[in-house]
Design a protein around this motif. Sequence first.
Motif, short mmCIF file in Angstrom:
data_model
loop_
_atom_site.label_atom_id
_atom_site.label_comp_id
_atom_site.label_asym_id
_atom_site.label_seq_id
_atom_site.Cartn_x
_atom_site.Cartn_y
_atom_site.Cartn_z
N MET A 257 55.37 26.17 45.89
CA MET A 257 54.23 26.63 46.22
C MET A 257 53.39 27.92 45.29
O MET A 257 54.57 29.09 45.72
N SER A 258 52.42 28.27 44.98
CA SER A 258 52.38 29.17 44.01
C SER A 258 51.09 30.14 44.62
O SER A 258 50.23 29.60 45.85
N ARG A 259 51.62 31.86 45.68
CA ARG A 259 49.67 32.25 45.62
C ARG A 259 49.73 33.33 45.13
O ARG A 259 50.70 33.84 44.45
N LEU A 260 48.51 33.61 45.24
CA LEU A 260 47.92 34.35 44.20
C LEU A 260 48.08 35.76 45.06
O LEU A 260 47.73 36.24 46.22
N VAL A 261 47.97 36.69 45.18
CA VAL A 261 47.61 38.96 45.16
C VAL A 261 46.54 38.58 45.34
O VAL A 261 45.88 38.74 44.14
N PRO A 262 46.08 38.56 46.44
CA PRO A 262 44.50 39.29 46.46
C PRO A 262 44.39 40.35 46.06
O PRO A 262 44.87 41.82 46.42
N CYS A 263 42.93 41.27 44.99
CA CYS A 263 42.67 42.62 44.98
C CYS A 263 42.25 43.25 46.46
O CYS A 263 42.14 42.53 47.48
N PRO A 264 43.40 44.75 46.47
CA PRO A 264 43.17 45.20 47.82
C PRO A 264 41.54 45.91 48.25
O PRO A 264 40.97 46.54 49.24
N HIS A 265 40.50 46.03 47.02
CA HIS A 265 39.46 46.18 46.67
C HIS A 265 38.22 45.17 47.04
O HIS A 265 37.34 44.48 48.34
N CYS A 266 38.16 43.89 46.53
CA CYS A 266 37.06 42.98 46.47
C CYS A 266 37.54 41.71 47.32
O CYS A 266 37.22 40.74 47.25
N LEU A 267 38.86 41.58 47.19
CA LEU A 267 40.14 40.34 47.99
C LEU A 267 40.54 39.39 46.92
O LEU A 267 40.63 38.22 47.70
N CYS A 268 39.33 39.86 46.15
CA CYS A 268 39.55 37.75 44.67
C CYS A 268 41.24 37.80 44.26
O CYS A 268 41.46 39.28 44.41
N GLU B 74 58.78 46.12 39.53
CA GLU B 74 57.45 46.76 39.50
C GLU B 74 56.02 46.23 38.45
O GLU B 74 56.57 45.60 37.56
N LEU B 75 55.54 45.42 39.32
CA LEU B 75 54.19 44.51 38.15
C LEU B 75 52.89 45.87 38.86
O LEU B 75 52.53 46.45 39.12
N THR B 76 52.39 44.87 37.45
CA THR B 76 50.88 45.66 36.92
C THR B 76 50.24 44.73 37.34
O THR B 76 50.45 43.73 36.81
N LEU B 77 49.21 44.68 38.49
CA LEU B 77 48.20 43.62 38.75
C LEU B 77 46.69 44.50 38.13
O LEU B 77 46.01 45.17 37.93
N ILE B 78 45.62 42.95 37.94
CA ILE B 78 44.22 42.90 37.81
C ILE B 78 43.45 42.48 38.20
O ILE B 78 43.54 40.97 38.22
N CYS B 79 42.66 42.49 38.59
CA CYS B 79 41.40 41.68 39.05
C CYS B 79 40.97 40.62 38.69
O CYS B 79 41.05 41.25 37.70
N LYS B 80 40.89 39.25 39.28
CA LYS B 80 39.93 38.48 38.19
C LYS B 80 38.70 38.48 38.26
O LYS B 80 37.75 37.95 37.94
N ASN B 81 38.44 39.29 39.35
CA ASN B 81 36.55 39.51 39.81
C ASN B 81 35.99 40.20 38.24
O ASN B 81 36.24 41.59 38.34
N PRO B 82 35.26 39.77 37.41
CA PRO B 82 35.18 40.96 36.39
C PRO B 82 33.84 42.23 36.76
O PRO B 82 33.99 42.74 36.54
N VAL B 83 33.54 41.69 38.36
CA VAL B 83 32.34 43.05 38.76
C VAL B 83 32.90 44.49 39.49
O VAL B 83 33.45 45.30 38.79
N CYS B 84 34.78 43.73 39.97
CA CYS B 84 35.17 44.37 40.59
C CYS B 84 36.44 45.65 39.13
O CYS B 84 36.77 46.34 38.94
N GLY B 85 37.22 44.69 38.37
CA GLY B 85 37.82 44.98 37.03
C GLY B 85 39.06 45.75 37.69
O GLY B 85 39.17 46.53 37.59
N HIS B 86 39.44 45.70 39.20
CA HIS B 86 40.48 46.47 39.84
C HIS B 86 42.12 46.66 39.61
O HIS B 86 42.45 45.13 38.96
N THR B 87 42.75 47.76 38.31
CA THR B 87 43.85 47.70 37.91
C THR B 87 45.09 48.23 38.91
O THR B 87 44.30 49.14 38.54
#
Length: 74
Positions: A1-12, A28-41
């Motif tokens: 089972m795979s789980r994705l990490v939600p963005c702490p800002h937009c929850l995408c 240590e993981l570097t994550l990028i939000c998939k929501n192009p409007v948010c773009g949080h890293t």
Amino acid sequence: MSRLVPCPHCLCDSYIRDSEQMTRLTRELTLICKNPVCGHTWVAHLTATRTLSESATPHPSVHLPVTKGLFSKN
């Protein structure tokens, strides 16, 4: 089972862009939000905290508490 990490800002959903081993138990993981409007890293830590099923090939330097439960051998 795979789980994705939600963005702490937009929850995408976010994806792991990079991963670096910090210690035997922590990455240590570097994550990028998939929501192009948010773009949080951002950076997160993934740390092993306890054992559910003991290893058949344990490393002598790894000391994790064992949680008795569903996957326990005892």
